[in-house]
Design a protein around this motif. Structure first.
Motif, PDB file in Angstrom:
ATOM      1  N   VAL A 175     -43.034 -67.610  14.825  1.00  0.00           N
ATOM      2  CA  VAL A 175     -44.384 -67.989  15.255  1.00  0.00           C
ATOM      3  C   VAL A 175     -44.648 -69.454  14.955  1.00  0.00           C
ATOM      4  CG1 VAL A 175     -46.847 -67.556  14.920  1.00  0.00           C
ATOM      5  CG2 VAL A 175     -45.246 -65.639  14.970  1.00  0.00           C
ATOM      6  N   LEU A 176     -44.207 -69.904  13.784  1.00  0.00           N
ATOM      7  CA  LEU A 176     -44.422 -71.300  13.402  1.00  0.00           C
ATOM      8  C   LEU A 176     -43.627 -72.249  14.284  1.00  0.00           C
ATOM      9  CD1 LEU A 176     -44.347 -70.985   9.492  1.00  0.00           C
ATOM     10  CD2 LEU A 176     -46.293 -70.813  11.055  1.00  0.00           C
ATOM     11  N   MET A 177     -42.460 -71.820  14.755  1.00  0.00           N
ATOM     12  CA  MET A 177     -41.677 -72.646  15.684  1.00  0.00           C
ATOM     13  C   MET A 177     -42.445 -72.881  16.980  1.00  0.00           C
ATOM     14  SD  MET A 177     -37.934 -70.900  15.061  1.00  0.00           S
ATOM     15  CE  MET A 177     -37.130 -71.760  16.420  1.00  0.00           C
ATOM     16  N   ILE A 178     -43.189 -71.880  17.409  1.00  0.00           N
ATOM     17  CA  ILE A 178     -43.960 -71.995  18.654  1.00  0.00           C
ATOM     18  C   ILE A 178     -45.221 -72.830  18.433  1.00  0.00           C
ATOM     19  CG2 ILE A 178     -45.283 -70.694  20.369  1.00  0.00           C
ATOM     20  CD1 ILE A 178     -43.346 -68.375  19.934  1.00  0.00           C
ATOM     21  N   SER A 179     -45.916 -72.563  17.320  1.00  0.00           N
ATOM     22  CA  SER A 179     -47.211 -73.209  17.091  1.00  0.00           C
ATOM     23  C   SER A 179     -47.085 -74.582  16.437  1.00  0.00           C
ATOM     24  CB  SER A 179     -48.089 -72.309  16.212  1.00  0.00           C
ATOM     25  OG  SER A 179     -47.478 -72.095  14.948  1.00  0.00           O
ATOM     26  N   GLY A 180     -46.060 -74.776  15.610  1.00  0.00           N
ATOM     27  CA  GLY A 180     -45.880 -76.057  14.931  1.00  0.00           C
ATOM     28  C   GLY A 180     -46.883 -76.332  13.840  1.00  0.00           C
TER      29      GLY A 180
ATOM     30  N   LEU B 138     -40.725 -58.870  19.526  1.00  0.00           N
ATOM     31  CA  LEU B 138     -39.798 -58.424  18.484  1.00  0.00           C
ATOM     32  C   LEU B 138     -40.271 -58.891  17.106  1.00  0.00           C
ATOM     33  CD1 LEU B 138     -37.187 -57.110  17.533  1.00  0.00           C
ATOM     34  CD2 LEU B 138     -35.980 -59.234  18.099  1.00  0.00           C
ATOM     35  N   GLY B 139     -40.733 -60.134  17.018  1.00  0.00           N
ATOM     36  CA  GLY B 139     -41.242 -60.640  15.757  1.00  0.00           C
ATOM     37  C   GLY B 139     -42.429 -59.828  15.264  1.00  0.00           C
ATOM     38  N   PHE B 140     -43.300 -59.394  16.178  1.00  0.00           N
ATOM     39  CA  PHE B 140     -44.450 -58.590  15.791  1.00  0.00           C
ATOM     40  C   PHE B 140     -44.011 -57.239  15.223  1.00  0.00           C
ATOM     41  CE2 PHE B 140     -47.255 -55.090  17.194  1.00  0.00           C
ATOM     42  CZ  PHE B 140     -48.283 -55.291  16.284  1.00  0.00           C
ATOM     43  N   ILE B 141     -43.042 -56.600  15.857  1.00  0.00           N
ATOM     44  CA  ILE B 141     -42.569 -55.297  15.365  1.00  0.00           C
ATOM     45  C   ILE B 141     -41.988 -55.442  13.958  1.00  0.00           C
ATOM     46  CG2 ILE B 141     -40.862 -53.474  15.743  1.00  0.00           C
ATOM     47  CD1 ILE B 141     -41.233 -53.947  18.760  1.00  0.00           C
TER      48      ILE B 141
ATOM     49  N   ILE C 131     -33.647 -57.791   8.542  1.00  0.00           N
ATOM     50  CA  ILE C 131     -33.282 -59.194   8.318  1.00  0.00           C
ATOM     51  C   ILE C 131     -32.368 -59.718   9.426  1.00  0.00           C
ATOM     52  CG2 ILE C 131     -32.026 -60.758   6.775  1.00  0.00           C
ATOM     53  CD1 ILE C 131     -33.232 -59.291   4.429  1.00  0.00           C
ATOM     54  N   PRO C 132     -31.308 -58.988   9.838  1.00  0.00           N
ATOM     55  CA  PRO C 132     -30.518 -59.470  10.988  1.00  0.00           C
ATOM     56  C   PRO C 132     -31.346 -59.591  12.266  1.00  0.00           C
ATOM     57  CG  PRO C 132     -29.272 -57.831   9.765  1.00  0.00           C
ATOM     58  CD  PRO C 132     -30.651 -57.831   9.187  1.00  0.00           C
ATOM     59  N   LEU C 133     -32.262 -58.646  12.497  1.00  0.00           N
ATOM     60  CA  LEU C 133     -33.125 -58.745  13.680  1.00  0.00           C
ATOM     61  C   LEU C 133     -34.020 -59.978  13.605  1.00  0.00           C
ATOM     62  CD1 LEU C 133     -34.347 -55.111  14.488  1.00  0.00           C
ATOM     63  CD2 LEU C 133     -32.967 -56.616  15.935  1.00  0.00           C
ATOM     64  N   ALA C 134     -34.528 -60.283  12.408  1.00  0.00           N
ATOM     65  CA  ALA C 134     -35.379 -61.463  12.241  1.00  0.00           C
ATOM     66  C   ALA C 134     -34.593 -62.748  12.487  1.00  0.00           C
ATOM     67  CB  ALA C 134     -35.989 -61.473  10.844  1.00  0.00           C
ATOM     68  N   VAL C 135     -33.343 -62.797  12.024  1.00  0.00           N
ATOM     69  CA  VAL C 135     -32.497 -63.969  12.279  1.00  0.00           C
ATOM     70  C   VAL C 135     -32.233 -64.107  13.780  1.00  0.00           C
ATOM     71  CG1 VAL C 135     -30.216 -64.973  11.914  1.00  0.00           C
ATOM     72  CG2 VAL C 135     -31.415 -63.886  10.007  1.00  0.00           C
ATOM     73  N   PHE C 136     -31.929 -62.988  14.431  1.00  0.00           N
ATOM     74  CA  PHE C 136     -31.715 -63.013  15.886  1.00  0.00           C
ATOM     75  C   PHE C 136     -32.965 -63.496  16.613  1.00  0.00           C
ATOM     76  CE2 PHE C 136     -32.418 -60.652  19.875  1.00  0.00           C
ATOM     77  CZ  PHE C 136     -31.402 -61.203  20.654  1.00  0.00           C
TER      78      PHE C 136
ATOM     79  N   LEU D 235     -33.208 -66.636  19.102  1.00  0.00           N
ATOM     80  CA  LEU D 235     -33.701 -66.423  20.470  1.00  0.00           C
ATOM     81  C   LEU D 235     -34.907 -67.294  20.753  1.00  0.00           C
ATOM     82  CD1 LEU D 235     -33.640 -64.820  23.140  1.00  0.00           C
ATOM     83  CD2 LEU D 235     -35.060 -63.080  22.017  1.00  0.00           C
ATOM     84  N   THR D 236     -35.829 -67.376  19.802  1.00  0.00           N
ATOM     85  CA  THR D 236     -37.022 -68.219  19.988  1.00  0.00           C
ATOM     86  C   THR D 236     -36.641 -69.682  20.144  1.00  0.00           C
ATOM     87  OG1 THR D 236     -38.355 -66.673  18.664  1.00  0.00           O
ATOM     88  CG2 THR D 236     -39.223 -68.899  18.969  1.00  0.00           C
TER      89      THR D 236
END
Length: 359
Positions: free
Chosen positions: A172-177, A204-207, A340-345, A349-350
């Motif tokens: 989220v921070l990557m998108i919003s800065g 995915l990040g929300f889930i 944790i692997p899903l969060a890294v992915f 992806l983002t």
């Protein structure tokens, strides 16, 4: 119009935010029982006041009047400090949440937010992370093996799931800065569009964040620190009176706070569809002043944010009375080998989508 300095208006907002946090957490205990009764097809609280609405007040009287108990061999100072720390950190978390946009009263402009800092999300994470110390101190100071096991479980569970939650937030921070919750909310507001909400960009990040929120608040199916079938009552086994009440109450405050944070991060916060069109309609067709129209939109936005929060609170309670708790090894495996692997992915992806100009 009463003329107050900016600090005076902001002090009123801080007091209201504090009072609302306590009020909502109080009636979450009532909602929990009503929802549980509905899902299990049984009668809920209906004796204390009309429809049982005075039940939280009866619970408070019961907690305050029960006998104070200190187990033998307990560290009395830390035994008292543990629940106090859990409650204080829970209440401090709501200070940076923007519950509404700008309000205009005469020459006074102020935000419906306790404090606005440019590291708002770090504030929430930092304060929430301190909350686990209240659980750990209480479990250790009780001089009880079951309480100590519950405290150890709470510490390892929070550390494990905070990693995945933090990495979900990074996307989220990557998108919003920005780390400011107000700026993140305002970025999800574009005239004529609602699909700029981050839930569209970060499903995915929300889930991941949602699952970790259950673990951070020790809610079923992640209530292993309490786990009555294994640990009697977990970290608060030896607690009675209002010290137990503070632990139980802090859980509901945390549910309110994490529901508000998810609403702000992923569901537009106080923004709602067609808010700018509605404001312009009041100005052009009804002859309202721009400030009055903006005040109305701010009030509607605040109502909308609380509806989102209440929807999440209902979801928390729905899950509690629907799913069984995990085994502890399943809890750890889900956090370390899946989330944790899903969060890294999700971060990778983002970043790729940002470089490609898609988001």
């Amino acid at each position: 119009m009463i003329e107050l300095p900016a600090l005076g208006w902001q002090s009123i907002v801080i007091f209201v935010v504090f009072a609302l946090s306590l009020l909502i957490a109080t009636y979450c205990t009532y909602a929990e029982r009503v929802i549980a009764a509905f899902l299990q097809d049984r009668v809920g609280p209906d004796r204390a006041g009309p429809y049982g609405l005075a039940q939280p007040l009866a619970d408070a009287v019961k907690m305050f009047t029960k006998e104070e108990f200190f187990p033998g061999g307990a560290n009395k100072a830390l035994f008292v400090f543990g629940p106090c720390l859990a409650m204080i950190t829970a209440l401090m978390s709501s200070a940076v949440i923007p519950f509404g946009n700008i309000m205009n009263f005469g020459n006074n402009l102020f935000f419906l937010q306790g404090i606005e800092v440019n590291i708002g999300m770090l504030w929430v994470f930092g304060v929430v992370s301190l909350g686990v110390y209240g659980v750990m101190i209480g479990g250790w100071a009780s001089n009880n093996k079951f309480s100590l096991l519950g405290a150890i479980r709470a510490a390892s569970q929070n550390i494990s799931y905070e990693l995945a939650m933090g990495m979900a937030l990074i996307a989220v921070l990557m998108i919003s800065g920005t780390l400011s919750l107000r700026d993140i909310t305002l970025q999800q507001s574009v005239a004529g569009e609602w699909h700029v909400w981050n839930i569209v960009k970060q499903p995915l990040g929300f889930i991941i964040f949602l699952v970790c929120a259950f673990a951070e608040t020790n809610r079923t199916p992640f209530d292993l620190p309490e786990c009555e079938t294994e640990l009697v009552g977990g970290y608060h086994t030896e607690y009675s009176s209002m010290k137990l009440g503070l632990y139980l109450f802090s859980e509901y405050v945390n549910i309110f706070v994490v529901s508000a944070v998810m609403s702000v991060l992923y569901f537009g916060g106080f923004n709602f569809p067609f808010q700018y069109e509605l404001r312009d309609w009041f100005v052009s067709n009804q002859g309202w002043e721009l400030a009055s129209a903006q005040n109305l939109i701010t009030i509607l936005g605040t109502v909308g944010l609380f509806l989102k929060i209440f929807a999440f609170i209902f979801f928390f309670m729905w899950i509690r009375w629907t799913l069984p708790r995990f085994r502890y090894d399943q809890l750890m495996r889900l956090g370390w080998t899946i989330l944790i692997p899903l969060a890294v992915f999700n971060i990778v992806l983002t970043g790729g989508l940002i470089l490609a100009g898609v988001i």
